[in-house]
Motif scaffolding. Structure first.
Motif, PDB file in Angstrom:
ATOM      1  N   ALA A 191       0.897  -1.214  -0.027  1.00 31.79           N
ATOM      2  CA  ALA A 191      -0.019  -0.014   0.072  1.00 31.79           C
ATOM      3  C   ALA A 191       0.741   1.405  -0.026  1.00 31.79           C
ATOM      4  N   ALA A 192       0.183   2.602  -0.319  1.00 35.49           N
ATOM      5  CA  ALA A 192       1.024   3.613  -0.504  1.00 35.49           C
ATOM      6  C   ALA A 192       0.231   4.617   0.486  1.00 35.49           C
ATOM      7  N   ILE A 193       0.859   5.496   0.791  1.00 34.05           N
ATOM      8  CA  ILE A 193       0.499   6.707   1.829  1.00 34.05           C
ATOM      9  C   ILE A 193      -0.347   7.635   0.821  1.00 34.05           C
ATOM     10  N   GLU A 194      -1.474   7.933   1.195  1.00 42.64           N
ATOM     11  CA  GLU A 194      -2.323   8.711   0.100  1.00 42.64           C
ATOM     12  C   GLU A 194      -2.017  10.308   0.610  1.00 42.64           C
ATOM     13  N   ASP A 195      -1.487  11.228  -0.245  1.00 49.00           N
ATOM     14  CA  ASP A 195      -1.188  12.399  -0.192  1.00 49.00           C
ATOM     15  C   ASP A 195      -2.105  13.175  -0.627  1.00 49.00           C
ATOM     16  N   PRO A 196      -2.956  13.942   0.047  1.00 45.44           N
ATOM     17  CA  PRO A 196      -4.152  14.637  -0.673  1.00 45.44           C
ATOM     18  C   PRO A 196      -3.671  15.634  -1.691  1.00 45.44           C
ATOM     19  N   TRP A 197      -2.313  16.252  -1.262  1.00 42.41           N
ATOM     20  CA  TRP A 197      -1.772  17.407  -2.183  1.00 42.41           C
ATOM     21  C   TRP A 197      -1.226  16.782  -3.589  1.00 42.41           C
ATOM     22  N   ALA A 198      -0.797  15.558  -3.230  1.00 45.21           N
ATOM     23  CA  ALA A 198      -0.125  14.968  -4.506  1.00 45.21           C
ATOM     24  C   ALA A 198      -1.404  14.476  -5.514  1.00 45.21           C
ATOM     25  N   ALA A 199      -2.452  14.068  -4.749  1.00 42.41           N
ATOM     26  CA  ALA A 199      -3.491  13.709  -5.638  1.00 42.41           C
ATOM     27  C   ALA A 199      -4.324  14.643  -6.384  1.00 42.41           C
ATOM     28  N   TRP A 200      -4.343  15.919  -5.864  1.00 46.01           N
ATOM     29  CA  TRP A 200      -4.794  17.061  -6.272  1.00 46.01           C
ATOM     30  C   TRP A 200      -3.749  17.688  -7.354  1.00 46.01           C
ATOM     31  N   SER A 201      -2.605  17.587  -7.100  1.00 45.34           N
ATOM     32  CA  SER A 201      -1.762  18.090  -8.122  1.00 45.34           C
ATOM     33  C   SER A 201      -1.686  17.108  -9.536  1.00 45.34           C
ATOM     34  N   ARG A 202      -1.911  15.755  -9.099  1.00 47.10           N
ATOM     35  CA  ARG A 202      -2.145  14.798 -10.347  1.00 47.10           C
ATOM     36  C   ARG A 202      -3.367  15.210 -11.131  1.00 47.10           C
ATOM     37  N   ALA A 203      -4.423  15.395 -10.388  1.00 46.97           N
ATOM     38  CA  ALA A 203      -5.794  16.038 -11.063  1.00 46.97           C
ATOM     39  C   ALA A 203      -5.623  17.174 -12.078  1.00 46.97           C
ATOM     40  N   LEU A 204      -4.777  18.204 -11.154  1.00 49.08           N
ATOM     41  CA  LEU A 204      -4.643  19.476 -12.041  1.00 49.08           C
ATOM     42  C   LEU A 204      -4.068  19.170 -13.410  1.00 49.08           C
ATOM     43  N   ARG A 263      -3.404  16.560 -14.851  1.00 46.98           N
ATOM     44  CA  ARG A 263      -4.492  15.577 -15.926  1.00 46.98           C
ATOM     45  C   ARG A 263      -5.417  16.573 -16.681  1.00 46.98           C
ATOM     46  N   ALA A 264      -5.956  17.473 -16.004  1.00 48.56           N
ATOM     47  CA  ALA A 264      -6.839  18.554 -16.566  1.00 48.56           C
ATOM     48  C   ALA A 264      -6.322  19.593 -17.432  1.00 48.56           C
ATOM     49  N   ALA A 265      -5.071  19.819 -17.160  1.00 47.31           N
ATOM     50  CA  ALA A 265      -4.368  20.659 -18.039  1.00 47.31           C
ATOM     51  C   ALA A 265      -4.264  20.458 -19.649  1.00 47.31           C
ATOM     52  N   ALA A 266      -4.271  19.115 -19.845  1.00 47.80           N
ATOM     53  CA  ALA A 266      -4.217  18.971 -21.494  1.00 47.80           C
ATOM     54  C   ALA A 266      -5.585  19.012 -22.023  1.00 47.80           C
ATOM     55  N   PRO A 267      -6.540  18.576 -21.393  1.00 42.63           N
ATOM     56  CA  PRO A 267      -7.799  18.880 -22.137  1.00 42.63           C
ATOM     57  C   PRO A 267      -8.208  20.416 -22.457  1.00 42.63           C
ATOM     58  N   CYS A 268      -7.910  21.429 -21.145  1.00 43.89           N
ATOM     59  CA  CYS A 268      -7.807  22.599 -21.087  1.00 43.89           C
ATOM     60  C   CYS A 268      -7.292  23.491 -22.210  1.00 43.89           C
ATOM     61  N   ILE A 269      -6.027  23.019 -22.556  1.00 44.84           N
ATOM     62  CA  ILE A 269      -5.100  23.624 -23.486  1.00 44.84           C
ATOM     63  C   ILE A 269      -5.787  23.467 -24.719  1.00 44.84           C
ATOM     64  N   ALA A 270      -6.394  22.384 -25.064  1.00 44.41           N
ATOM     65  CA  ALA A 270      -6.665  21.630 -26.224  1.00 44.41           C
ATOM     66  C   ALA A 270      -8.092  22.618 -26.673  1.00 44.41           C
ATOM     67  N   ILE A 271      -9.107  22.751 -25.523  1.00 48.19           N
ATOM     68  CA  ILE A 271     -10.337  23.643 -25.937  1.00 48.19           C
ATOM     69  C   ILE A 271      -9.882  24.921 -26.089  1.00 48.19           C
ATOM     70  N   ALA A 272      -8.986  25.605 -25.436  1.00 48.64           N
ATOM     71  CA  ALA A 272      -8.367  26.993 -25.723  1.00 48.64           C
ATOM     72  C   ALA A 272      -7.986  27.011 -26.861  1.00 48.64           C
ATOM     73  N   LEU A 273      -7.328  26.108 -27.557  1.00 49.44           N
ATOM     74  CA  LEU A 273      -6.636  26.015 -28.801  1.00 49.44           C
ATOM     75  C   LEU A 273      -7.871  26.037 -29.989  1.00 49.44           C
ATOM     76  N   LEU A 274      -8.760  25.108 -29.591  1.00 53.03           N
ATOM     77  CA  LEU A 274      -9.908  24.891 -30.555  1.00 53.03           C
ATOM     78  C   LEU A 274     -10.580  26.158 -30.631  1.00 53.03           C
ATOM     79  N   LEU A 275     -11.152  26.899 -29.434  1.00 56.58           N
ATOM     80  CA  LEU A 275     -11.810  28.044 -29.487  1.00 56.58           C
ATOM     81  C   LEU A 275     -11.067  29.163 -30.226  1.00 56.58           C
TER      82      LEU A 275
END
Lengths: 104, 190
Positions: free
Chosen positions: A38-51, A53-65
């Protein structure tokens, strides 16, 4: 049968039961072996991972617009000022009211 | 040299898994005693305790240290037990057909001479059977409020339910229990 008295007797019986806190032999070693996977769950690491992951679709949407706003054919046919367009939209209801007043 | 709990927790968070073992050794009896209140079979009890320690290890980063580690761990234990009750609520027994002769005798004695009945093992088994037929919130609230004699405020802190919700659930749990007792009386003596 007095149910209330029976309830009290049974609750008293449960209260009087000594706590059974026996731990099986070698239990802590079993837990430590499981923790190795098992691994220790770091809430900040999870948050940064989610951010990230979200960066690529956001950049793609911005470019398309951006591309869409540059090549939008509607803009070439009706060269209306953006601020004027915005004002018309916001005041659409007011304009409609004034037209109704005149017709009455 | 013995380390304090805070030092052990800091070491675990820094990546030293071995520092978790003294915490497991120290608090396992407490966790086992709590789990045995909600699960009867030893295999289930061990599964619950294992789940508690895995969660404790994974969520250790969220332990702020402003309350004792034991309180944090016991809250985790109770919520894990509650999850277990909810997951197994379909397996609840639906009748008192499993009342043994000894338990039946205890009930008979209670009917004839209520004052002479004592807190015997038969009475304990009977009350466990009774509680196991309640809904999961009722089982939890009856155990914490009536058997462990905790206050509404404490239960609210442990379960995360608001104080009015604890009171409402306690009221419903007592009603559920009385209904079950009435069912025993009807099944056995009418």
């Amino acid at each position: 049968m007095n149910l209330s008295e029976l309830e009290q007797k049974l609750i008293a019986a449960a209260r009087s039961e000594p706590l059974d806190d026996r731990v099986p032999y070698g239990f802590e070693r079993r837990i430590m072996a499981r923790l190795g996977r098992a691994a220790i769950e770091d809430p900040w690491a999870a948050w940064s991972r989610a951010l990230w992951r979200a960066a690529a679709p956001c950049i793609a949407i911005a470019l398309l617009l951006s591309v869409w706003s540059v090549i939008d054919p509607a803009e070439t046919s009706t060269p209306v000022d953006l601020s004027q367009d915005f004002e018309n939209t916001v005041l659409a209801a007011a304009h409609q009211d004034s037209v109704t007043d005149v017709s009455w | 040299m013995e380390h304090t709990e805070a030092e052990l927790i800091a070491a675990v968070l820094a990546g030293d898994r071995a520092s978790f073992e003294p915490l497991v050794v120290k608090y396992s009896p407490r966790v086992f005693a709590t789990a045995r209140r909600y699960a009867r079979r030893e295999v289930e009890v061990q599964d619950i305790v294992q789940e508690v320690w895995l969660k404790a290890f994974q969520k250790l980063g969220s332990f702020r240290g402003d309350a004792p580690f034991e309180h944090w761990l016991m809250r985790l234990t109770v919520t894990t037990c509650y999850d277990f009750l909810r997951a197994h609520q379909r397996n609840r027994e639906s009748s008192f057909s499993e009342i043994t002769d000894v338990e039946g005798d205890w009930l008979e004695r209670f009917v004839t001479e209520p004052d002479s009945t004592e807190n015997t093992a038969a009475a304990r088994r009977l009350v466990h059977q009774l509680i196991s037929q309640l809904s999961p919130p009722a089982q939890l609230v009856i155990t914490l409020l009536e058997i462990e004699e905790r206050s509404v405020k404490e239960i609210s802190r442990i379960t995360g339910w608001s104080a009015p919700l604890v009171k409402v659930r306690a009221f419903r749990a007592r009603a559920e229990m009385r209904k079950l007792l009435a069912k025993i009386a009807t099944d056995k003596y009418l």
